[in-house]
Design an enzyme around this catalytic site. Structure first.
Site, short mmCIF file in Angstrom:
data_model
loop_
_atom_site.label_atom_id
_atom_site.label_comp_id
_atom_site.label_asym_id
_atom_site.label_seq_id
_atom_site.Cartn_x
_atom_site.Cartn_y
_atom_site.Cartn_z
CB THR A 60 1.08 -44.53 20.32
OG1 THR A 60 0.25 -45.10 21.32
CG2 THR A 60 1.45 -45.57 19.29
CD GLU A 61 5.31 -45.76 16.63
OE1 GLU A 61 6.47 -45.30 16.58
OE2 GLU A 61 5.05 -46.97 16.47
CG LEU A 62 8.23 -40.32 21.26
CD1 LEU A 62 9.59 -39.62 21.19
CD2 LEU A 62 7.80 -40.44 22.71
#
Lengths: 412, 428
Positions: free
Chosen positions: A147-149
């Site tokens: 998620t979101e890197l």
């Protein structure tokens, strides 16, 4: 001379939006979702972005064969909403999967920040997502994107333990220092996990600046862009962005689809790059060094850290309360509760509570349905309060049942 | 060359009935720091809540009115002038007439002390506010002829006629400062005399200053004033002399407070309806309505009818220290105003560390980030916000902490700086 690698990866996510949930609904009403908004948004974005963009990519694959490749990550929550409101989007992704030129990545089912909670919870959610990917697209993901890197040494280690060989993250300047994102790196604890780092300048040129008429490089043509690629250092350029860039953040009128359609031709004609998917890129190149990331990084905002989702008192409180109840939810194995729990975990809810009002304020207000972080918190907490009540009630009931049963058995 | 301003007000601390006097104090202080000279003219009998007839009638005549005072050294740029007058703030003409008549009945003997010659206060039964406004204007003309100044600045409608008169006599530019409009005070049932006076003041003014964009919009839309003439200068607060207060709580429940005049403008009924909703869900709370006003009786009846009177309390009018004490006693402060040009009291609540809910129909909503904002009519949203502040400690702690930081950044200097620029523009 060996070709350099261009790696395209697009993120597909739609949170399940909560309806206005009043405190007098708590304990009375467990319908949390704004079906109208969810349907409207899903339909709108499907028509503006996912369907036309998939068509462009399919045409490119047909035109260039195995030479053009991309990767996608689609969250479980997005899949659920496509199934409900726009099933043709799933069909069109299946069509892309069938070409063999597309890699689907693993992530958490609900676009959550479970990696920050504990390993078991994180694993459970990744497993759920990877099963969905296998069911729909016929391949078990081997590359992971969080998620979101979001990434740190520990998170990478957990990911490696789950059997993933490649992971994507941000080429954050404060982590890299003098180093370039355009090489392959490894996790510093487990060197088997290879890391692909986002080139944020070249990614953001497309994702954020493409239609900005105040930008001195506007208008951006595929030709000009490929000249920048050629000038880049290193072996790999990773272009990671939200898929909604095409047709939603940058509307069709800006020429973004034409840009996408023209890009591969320009790359083949005027550069030494070839397109590879993440797993191929990680297999082809040699890692240059381990990357040390003691504190979590992400691809958001100027800071590239977690402060968009966690940090202020409101976010922390909501996050803590949400995960306090996880053991009960998992023990209950009630599909309705699990569904709601998944929806509540989407990182978006915490993003809406962000109070960073400076440089990134614009981006934040673009993405939030709430007028203020306070409203976001109030609504979320009302929903969560009801959810916790339901979990506790169910839990008590089940406990009652089991204890009665044990009593019976002892009598017998 | 320093700018000299002839300013017409109607109240000034410590004798204040509402936010206007405080605002005038803050502004003049700020202007003094900017090197602007202010001659502040006000009717003597304004102020105290106890607007007694004695004070009104004690007002001296125009010939004897020059009563300069230098208040502290700090004020070397500001001179005060008191004008004998019957002006009473926050009163519509009808109520004014009632009050004056009542007082006249009660204190007949004092009629003899009064006004000379042509300015004679008619006294008996015909007293009306408009006459006083007119008289103030005549006085203003006299002052304008005798004093040296560059700009005239008039605060709110009672002084607009004075401002106009001063402008006509001196030919100097006029600034009118709109702290409230008739639409805020009376909703749609406006008093046309007041409305006309307000509009005339705005039309004759060279600049109209509004305390918020909310008010600016009303001035442009309802009074038909050209938008380019209307400038917003947000109010601020001065907490220099503020000290924190600790109080012993008598009740163990949390306290949610409404503090203000109980009038149409302040939206007391929405507070009551929201309280009723919250009480059905969250028993550990008490509601307090502090203040007085013409809707007080109706409010009490409504509370009784809802059968929440054991949890809903009225304090009557609070003054001085008691106001601060009330804030110190509160866990949540609510200002559900129907139309609030600015609204200082939420800032005072936040200064006391009290999490605050304000209506979107208030000017103060334009400058605050750390207050929860709801539409005044949306009782459900208001109830939701109250409940959330009571039930989720993280929220109230957050709002309290950042709210305090936020109000401490609102400074009168900024407002005064904007004013000074407007004056200098007009001087040219």
């Amino acid at each position: 001379m060996e070709k350099r690698t261009l790696c395209l990866y697009f993120q597909v996510h739609q949170p399940v939006r909560l309806r206005k949930y009043h405190f007098f609904d708590i304990g009375k009403n467990n319908d949390y979702y704004d079906d109208f908004a969810n349907r409207t948004y899903t339909r709108k974005i499907a028509d503006r972005c996912y369907l036309p963009a998939n068509r462009v990519i399919l045409d490119l694959i047909k035109k260039y064969g195995k030479n053009f490749k991309v990767a996608f990550s689609i969250t479980g929550l997005a899949i659920e909403q496509f199934q409900k409101y726009a099933p043709e989007v799933i069909d069109s992704f299946k069509e892309l999967a069938a070409t063999g030129s597309v890699e689907f990545l693993a992530e958490t089912y609900s676009h959550s920040l479970a990696c920050l909670v504990d390993e078991a919870e994180f694993k459970r959610q990744v497993k759920r997502h990877s099963e969905v990917m296998k069911d729909l697209f016929g391949m078990k993901p081997v590359t992971f994107r969080n998620t979101e890197l979001v990434y740190s040494d520990e998170i990478g280690e957990m990911v490696a333990n789950m059997g993933y060989t490649t992971m994507l993250t941000e080429g954050a300047r404060h982590i890299l220092g003098w180093k370039s994102p355009n090489y392959l790196y490894t996790n510093s604890i487990n060197p088997k996990l290879r890391l692909l780092l986002k080139n944020f300048r070249l990614s953001d040129d497309i994702a954020f600046r493409f239609s900005d008429q105040n930008w001195d490089q506007w208008p951006l043509t595929a030709e000009k862009y490929v000249s920048w690629l050629t000038a880049a250092d290193g072996e790999i350029v990773n272009l990671f962005m939200d898929y909604e860039t095409f047709g939603e953040h940058q509307s069709a009128g800006t020429g973004i689809f034409d840009f996408l359609a023209a890009l591969p031709g320009q790359v083949f004609a005027n550069s030494d790059f070839e397109f590879l998917t993440p797993k191929e890129a990680a297999a082809k190149h040699q890692p240059v060094a381990p990357l040390h990331v003691p504190y979590p990084i992400s691809w958001a905002d100027e800071e590239r850290d977690l402060t968009a989702w966690l940090g202020n008192e409101l976010q922390n409180e909501a996050f803590e309360e949400l995960y306090k109840t996880r053991e009960k939810v998992n023990a209950l194995k009630d599909e309705a509760l699990i569904h709601d729990y998944n929806c509540l975990q989407a990182s978006d809810h915490f993003y809406y509570m962000c109070t960073k009002l400076f440089a990134d304020g614009d981006i934040h207000s673009y993405f939030t349905p709430y007028a203020t972080p306070y409203e976001a918190f109030i609504n979320y907490m009302n929903v969560l309060s009801d959810f916790i009540l339901r979990v506790d009630n169910e839990y008590e009931k089940q406990k009652g049942k089991t204890s009665k049963r044990t009593k019976k058995t002892t009598k017998e | 060359m320093e700018t000299r301003v002839l300013m017409f007000g109607w109240e000034f601390p410590p004798h204040i009935a509402g936010g206007l006097g405080t605002a005038c104090l803050g502004l003049t202080k700020g202007l003094a720091k900017q090197g602007v000279q202010v001659l502040f003219v006000m009717p003597r009998a304004s102020g105290d809540e106890d607007q007694s007839a004695a004070k009104i009638i004690n007002a001296s005549d125009v010939e004897a009115l020059y009563d300069y005072r230098d208040i502290e050294e700090y004020w070397k740029n500001i001179r005060f002038m008191e004008v004998g007058s019957n002006l009473i703030p926050y009163m519509d003409p009808e109520r004014f007439e009632r009050e004056v008549n009542r007082n006249v009945h009660e204190r007949t003997e004092e009629h003899k002390i009064g006004f000379k010659n042509k300015y004679q206060f008619s006294g008996k039964y015909g007293a009306n506010l408009m006459e006083e406004v007119g008289r103030y204007a005549v006085v203003a003309a006299t002052i304008a002829r005798q004093q040296q100044f560059d700009v005239i600045h008039a605060h709110d409608w009672l002084t607009y006629a004075a401002g106009i008169a001063a402008k006509r006599v001196s030919g100097k530019p006029l600034v009118v400062h709109v702290h409230a409009t008739e639409f805020d005070r009376s909703g749609e049932n406006i008093n046309t005399l007041v409305y006309n006076l307000e509009r005339q003041g705005m039309e004759e003014a060279d600049r109209v200053i509004t305390v918020s964009n909310w008010t600016r919009d009303i001035v442009v839309r309802r009074y038909g004033i050209p938008p380019e003439k209307v400038v917003t200068v947000h109010n601020a607060v001065d907490f220099q002399s503020y000290s924190d207060m600790k109080v012993e709580r008598g009740v163990k429940e949390k306290v949610v407070t409404f503090l203000g005049r109980i009038t149409y403008q302040k939206g007391p009924e929405y507070f009551i309806e929201a309280a009723n909703k919250v009480l059905q869900r969250y028993p550990n709370v008490r509601f307090v309505m502090a203040g007085s006003g013409d809707l007080m009786d109706r409010s009490i009846r409504r509370v009784a009818k809802l059968k929440i009177a054991t949890k809903f309390h009225f304090t009557g009018f609070l003054r001085g220290q008691d106001v601060q004490k009330m804030f110190a006693y509160s866990d949540v402060y609510v200002m559900p105003s129907v139309s609030e040009p600015f609204g200082i009291s939420p800032l005072e609540a936040m200064r006391s560390g009290v999490p605050t809910i304000i209506s979107k129909q208030s000017g103060v909503a334009e400058v605050l980030k750390h207050a929860i904002k709801v539409d005044f009519w949306d009782v459900n949203a208001l109830a939701d916000a109250i409940y959330a502040l009571l039930a989720y400690p993280a929220l109230s702690q957050f709002a309290s902490k950042y709210g305090l930081d936020e109000v401490n950044t609102l400074k009168w200097e900024n407002a005064a700086f904007k004013l000074k620029q407007i004056y200098e523009e007009l001087k040219r």
